[in-house]
Design an enzyme around this catalytic site. Structure first.
Site, PDB file in Angstrom:
ATOM      1  N   ASP A  32       0.851  -1.197   0.000  1.00  0.00           N
ATOM      2  CA  ASP A  32       0.000   0.000   0.000  1.00  0.00           C
ATOM      3  C   ASP A  32       0.879   1.235   0.000  1.00  0.00           C
ATOM      4  O   ASP A  32       1.995   1.221   0.519  1.00  0.00           O
ATOM      5  CB  ASP A  32      -0.920  -0.007   1.236  1.00  0.00           C
ATOM      6  CG  ASP A  32      -2.170   0.828   1.033  1.00  0.00           C
ATOM      7  OD1 ASP A  32      -3.272   0.251   0.973  1.00  0.00           O
ATOM      8  OD2 ASP A  32      -2.051   2.075   0.927  1.00  0.00           O
ATOM      9  N   ASP A  54       3.807   2.507  -4.381  1.00  0.00           N
ATOM     10  CA  ASP A  54       2.935   3.346  -5.212  1.00  0.00           C
ATOM     11  C   ASP A  54       2.761   2.606  -6.532  1.00  0.00           C
ATOM     12  O   ASP A  54       3.704   2.522  -7.328  1.00  0.00           O
ATOM     13  CB  ASP A  54       3.577   4.717  -5.443  1.00  0.00           C
ATOM     14  CG  ASP A  54       2.703   5.610  -6.328  1.00  0.00           C
ATOM     15  OD1 ASP A  54       1.669   5.130  -6.863  1.00  0.00           O
ATOM     16  OD2 ASP A  54       3.063   6.792  -6.496  1.00  0.00           O
ATOM     17  N   TYR A 147     -12.679   7.667 -13.642  1.00  0.00           N
ATOM     18  CA  TYR A 147     -12.860   6.402 -12.908  1.00  0.00           C
ATOM     19  C   TYR A 147     -13.559   5.351 -13.774  1.00  0.00           C
ATOM     20  O   TYR A 147     -13.105   4.211 -13.877  1.00  0.00           O
ATOM     21  CB  TYR A 147     -13.675   6.683 -11.646  1.00  0.00           C
ATOM     22  CG  TYR A 147     -13.807   5.506 -10.704  1.00  0.00           C
ATOM     23  CD1 TYR A 147     -12.738   5.110  -9.908  1.00  0.00           C
ATOM     24  CD2 TYR A 147     -15.005   4.807 -10.602  1.00  0.00           C
ATOM     25  CE1 TYR A 147     -12.857   4.038  -9.030  1.00  0.00           C
ATOM     26  CE2 TYR A 147     -15.138   3.742  -9.726  1.00  0.00           C
ATOM     27  CZ  TYR A 147     -14.062   3.359  -8.938  1.00  0.00           C
ATOM     28  OH  TYR A 147     -14.188   2.297  -8.077  1.00  0.00           O
ATOM     29  N   LYS A 151     -12.057   1.820 -15.003  1.00  0.00           N
ATOM     30  CA  LYS A 151     -12.606   0.534 -14.548  1.00  0.00           C
ATOM     31  C   LYS A 151     -13.073  -0.315 -15.732  1.00  0.00           C
ATOM     32  O   LYS A 151     -13.012  -1.553 -15.679  1.00  0.00           O
ATOM     33  CB  LYS A 151     -13.731   0.770 -13.539  1.00  0.00           C
ATOM     34  CG  LYS A 151     -13.225   1.303 -12.201  1.00  0.00           C
ATOM     35  CD  LYS A 151     -12.269   0.307 -11.535  1.00  0.00           C
ATOM     36  CE  LYS A 151     -11.790   0.764 -10.175  1.00  0.00           C
ATOM     37  NZ  LYS A 151     -10.895  -0.208  -9.536  1.00  0.00           N
TER      38      LYS A 151
HETATM   39  N1  LIG Z   1     -15.933   0.949  -1.988  1.00  0.00           N
HETATM   40  C1  LIG Z   1     -16.690   0.771  -3.049  1.00  0.00           C
HETATM   41  O1  LIG Z   1     -17.920   0.988  -3.016  1.00  0.00           O
HETATM   42  C2  LIG Z   1     -16.070   0.237  -4.332  1.00  0.00           C
HETATM   43  C3  LIG Z   1     -16.942  -0.173  -5.355  1.00  0.00           C
HETATM   44  C4  LIG Z   1     -16.396  -0.670  -6.528  1.00  0.00           C
HETATM   45  C5  LIG Z   1     -15.017  -0.745  -6.682  1.00  0.00           C
HETATM   46  N2  LIG Z   1     -14.198  -0.331  -5.677  1.00  0.00           N
HETATM   47  C6  LIG Z   1     -12.767  -0.454  -5.916  1.00  0.00           C
HETATM   48  O2  LIG Z   1     -12.187  -1.259  -4.918  1.00  0.00           O
HETATM   49  C7  LIG Z   1     -10.804  -0.949  -4.802  1.00  0.00           C
HETATM   50  C8  LIG Z   1     -10.488  -0.746  -3.322  1.00  0.00           C
HETATM   51  O3  LIG Z   1     -11.186   0.426  -2.895  1.00  0.00           O
HETATM   52  P1  LIG Z   1     -11.747   0.604  -1.422  1.00  0.00           P
HETATM   53  O4  LIG Z   1     -13.171   0.964  -1.535  1.00  0.00           O
HETATM   54  O5  LIG Z   1     -11.329  -0.537  -0.588  1.00  0.00           O
HETATM   55  O6  LIG Z   1     -10.988   1.954  -1.039  1.00  0.00           O
HETATM   56  P2  LIG Z   1     -10.044   2.341   0.196  1.00  0.00           P
HETATM   57  O7  LIG Z   1      -9.828   3.804   0.028  1.00  0.00           O
HETATM   58  O8  LIG Z   1     -10.605   1.828   1.469  1.00  0.00           O
HETATM   59  O9  LIG Z   1      -8.694   1.551  -0.104  1.00  0.00           O
HETATM   60  C9  LIG Z   1      -7.867   1.866  -1.174  1.00  0.00           C
HETATM   61  C10 LIG Z   1      -6.438   1.586  -0.750  1.00  0.00           C
HETATM   62  O10 LIG Z   1      -5.613   1.798  -1.898  1.00  0.00           O
HETATM   63  C11 LIG Z   1      -4.457   2.483  -1.457  1.00  0.00           C
HETATM   64  N3  LIG Z   1      -3.883   3.214  -2.592  1.00  0.00           N
HETATM   65  C12 LIG Z   1      -4.364   4.316  -3.186  1.00  0.00           C
HETATM   66  N4  LIG Z   1      -3.526   4.700  -4.147  1.00  0.00           N
HETATM   67  C13 LIG Z   1      -2.489   3.838  -4.145  1.00  0.00           C
HETATM   68  C14 LIG Z   1      -1.302   3.734  -4.897  1.00  0.00           C
HETATM   69  N5  LIG Z   1      -0.989   4.624  -5.840  1.00  0.00           N
HETATM   70  N6  LIG Z   1      -0.467   2.694  -4.643  1.00  0.00           N
HETATM   71  C15 LIG Z   1      -0.756   1.792  -3.668  1.00  0.00           C
HETATM   72  N7  LIG Z   1      -1.851   1.873  -2.912  1.00  0.00           N
HETATM   73  C16 LIG Z   1      -2.705   2.885  -3.145  1.00  0.00           C
HETATM   74  C17 LIG Z   1      -4.929   3.413  -0.360  1.00  0.00           C
HETATM   75  O11 LIG Z   1      -3.851   3.835   0.482  1.00  0.00           O
HETATM   76  C18 LIG Z   1      -5.927   2.524   0.364  1.00  0.00           C
HETATM   77  O12 LIG Z   1      -5.306   1.781   1.382  1.00  0.00           O
HETATM   78  C19 LIG Z   1     -10.575   0.298  -5.668  1.00  0.00           C
HETATM   79  O13 LIG Z   1     -10.038  -0.099  -6.905  1.00  0.00           O
HETATM   80  C20 LIG Z   1     -11.981   0.843  -5.861  1.00  0.00           C
HETATM   81  O14 LIG Z   1     -12.068   1.562  -7.050  1.00  0.00           O
HETATM   82  C21 LIG Z   1     -14.696   0.154  -4.503  1.00  0.00           C
END
Ligand SMILES: NC(=O)c1ccc[n+]([C@@H]2O[C@H](COP(=O)([O-])OP(=O)(O)OC[C@H]3O[C@@H](n4cnc5c(N)ncnc54)[C@H](O)[C@@H]3O)[C@@H](O)[C@H]2O)c1
Length: 243
Positions: A32, A54, A147, A151
Site C-alpha cells: 500500500d 505506489d 474512474y 474501470k
Molecule cells: N468501496 C466501493 O464501493 C467500491 C466499489 C467498486 C469498486 N471499488 C474499488 O475497490 C478498490 C479498493 O477500494 P476501497 O473501496 O477498498 O478503497 P479504500 O480507500 O478503502 O482503499 C484503497 C487503498 O488503496 C491504497 N492506494 C491508493 N492509491 C495507491 C497507490 N498509488 N499505490 C498503492 N496503494 C494505493 C490506499 O492507500 C488505500 O489503502 C478500488 O479499486 C476501488 O475503485 C470500490
C-alpha cells in the site's frame, strides 16, 4: 497454501481480502501507498508482511514483486485493490487527474500482474490473479469520466491477459464490486439520499462489506475456479441485473 500479493491492502476491500486469504492459510503481502496502514493489517493477520508501494510507478511494482519472490520464494496470487477516483464534470477534468487515475487503476494493475507473471512463467508454476473493476466498469455515472473509463479498461485488461497468459496456465479474472463499506465510499454512505438512491437499485438491499468481496476473490483465486479465466464477475447485490 500460497503467497498472495495484495495491493491497496491497507484499507477497505484490500484489507478485507487480506483477512479472508490469511484465514484460508495464505501468506499475505500487504502492499500500500500508506505503509502504516499496511503494517497494521499485516500485524493483525499474523502471517502478513507489509510493503510500501505506489502502484503508479511501474519500476516500484516490479521491485516489490521481486522482493516478495526473494523473501517468500514465489508469488502465487495477485489481487489489485489499490485504486483511486477523481470526480469532476467531464469538461472540467484535467489531463493530469485523468492520467493519475489511469496510472493507478490500470497501469498499476498491469505492472504488478506483469511482474508476478514473469516469475510464474520463469518458475513454470502458474498462479491466479483477480483485478478490481467496479459496477462503474459497465454503468456510466455522473462525474466519473476518469474512474469509469479506468474501470472499463481493467475489465478488458483482465481479458487480454487471460488470453496472453492462458497458455502458461495463469488465470486472470476481474470482479465488479457495487457499493461497499470502505473509506472510499464514506462520502456516499454518509449521504442518506444517495444511499436511498442506491438501495432502490440493489435487489439485495444492503451495502457490501469488504469480506463479501474478499470471499468471492478467494474463490476465483482458488483451484475450485481452475477452469475460470477472463471473466468479469459483479459482486453488487444484483445492481446490474436492472440495467
Ligand atoms: N468501496 C466501493 O464501493 C467500491 C466499489 C467498486 C469498486 N471499488 C474499488 O475497490 C478498490 C479498493 O477500494 P476501497 O473501496 O477498498 O478503497 P479504500 O480507500 O478503502 O482503499 C484503497 C487503498 O488503496 C491504497 N492506494 C491508493 N492509491 C495507491 C497507490 N498509488 N499505490 C498503492 N496503494 C494505493 C490506499 O492507500 C488505500 O489503502 C478500488 O479499486 C476501488 O475503485 C470500490
Amino acid at each position: 497454501m500460497g503467497v498472495a500479493f495484495i495491493t491497496g491492502a491497507g484499507s477497505g476491500i484490500g484489507a478485507g481480502t487480506a483477512r479472508v486469504l490469511a484465514g484460508h492459510g495464505h501468506t499475505v503481502v500487504c502492499a500500500d501507498l500508506d505503509l502504516d496502514a499496511a503494517e497494521r493489517v499485516a500485524a493483525e493477520l499474523g502471517s502478513g508482511h507489509a510493503v510500501r508501494l505506489d502502484v503508479g510507478d511501474p519500476d516500484a511494482c516490479r521491485t516489490a514483486v521481486e522482493d516478495t519472490v526473494a523473501r517468500f520464494g514465489r508469488v502465487d496470487h495477485v489481487v489489485t485493490c489499490a485504486g483511486t477516483n477523481m470526480r469532476a464534470p467531464a469538461h472540467e477534468l484535467s489531463a493530469a487527474d485523468f492520467r493519475r487515475v489511469m496510472d493507478i487503476n490500470v497501469l498499476g494493475t498491469l505492472s504488478v500482474a506483469q511482474a508476478a507473471a514473469r516469475d510464474m512463467i520463469a518458475r513454470g508454476e502458474p498462479g491466479s490473479m483477480v483485478f478490481i473493476g467496479s459496477i462503474n466498469s459497465v454503468i456510466a455515472l455522473p462525474g466519473q469520466t476518469a474512474y469509469g473509463t479506468s474501470k472499463a479498461a481493467v475489465v478488458m485488461l483482465g481479458r487480454v491477459l487471460a488470453v496472453d497468459w492462458g497458455g502458461y496456465g495463469i488465470r486472470v479474472n476481474v470482479v465488479g464490486p457495487g457499493l461497499t463499506r470502505t473509506p472510499m465510499a464514506a462520502g456516499m454512505l454518509a449521504d442518506e439520499d444517495r444511499v436511498a438512491w442506491a438501495m432502490e437499485r440493489i435487489p439485495l438491499r444492503r451495502v457490501a462489506e469488504p469480506e463479501d468481496i474478499g470471499d468471492v476473490i478467494a474463490f476465483l483465486l482458488s483451484d475450485d475456479a481452475r477452469h475460470v479465466t477472463g471473466t468479469f464477475l459483479p459482486i453488487d447485490g444484483g445492481w446490474m441485473t436492472g440495467v
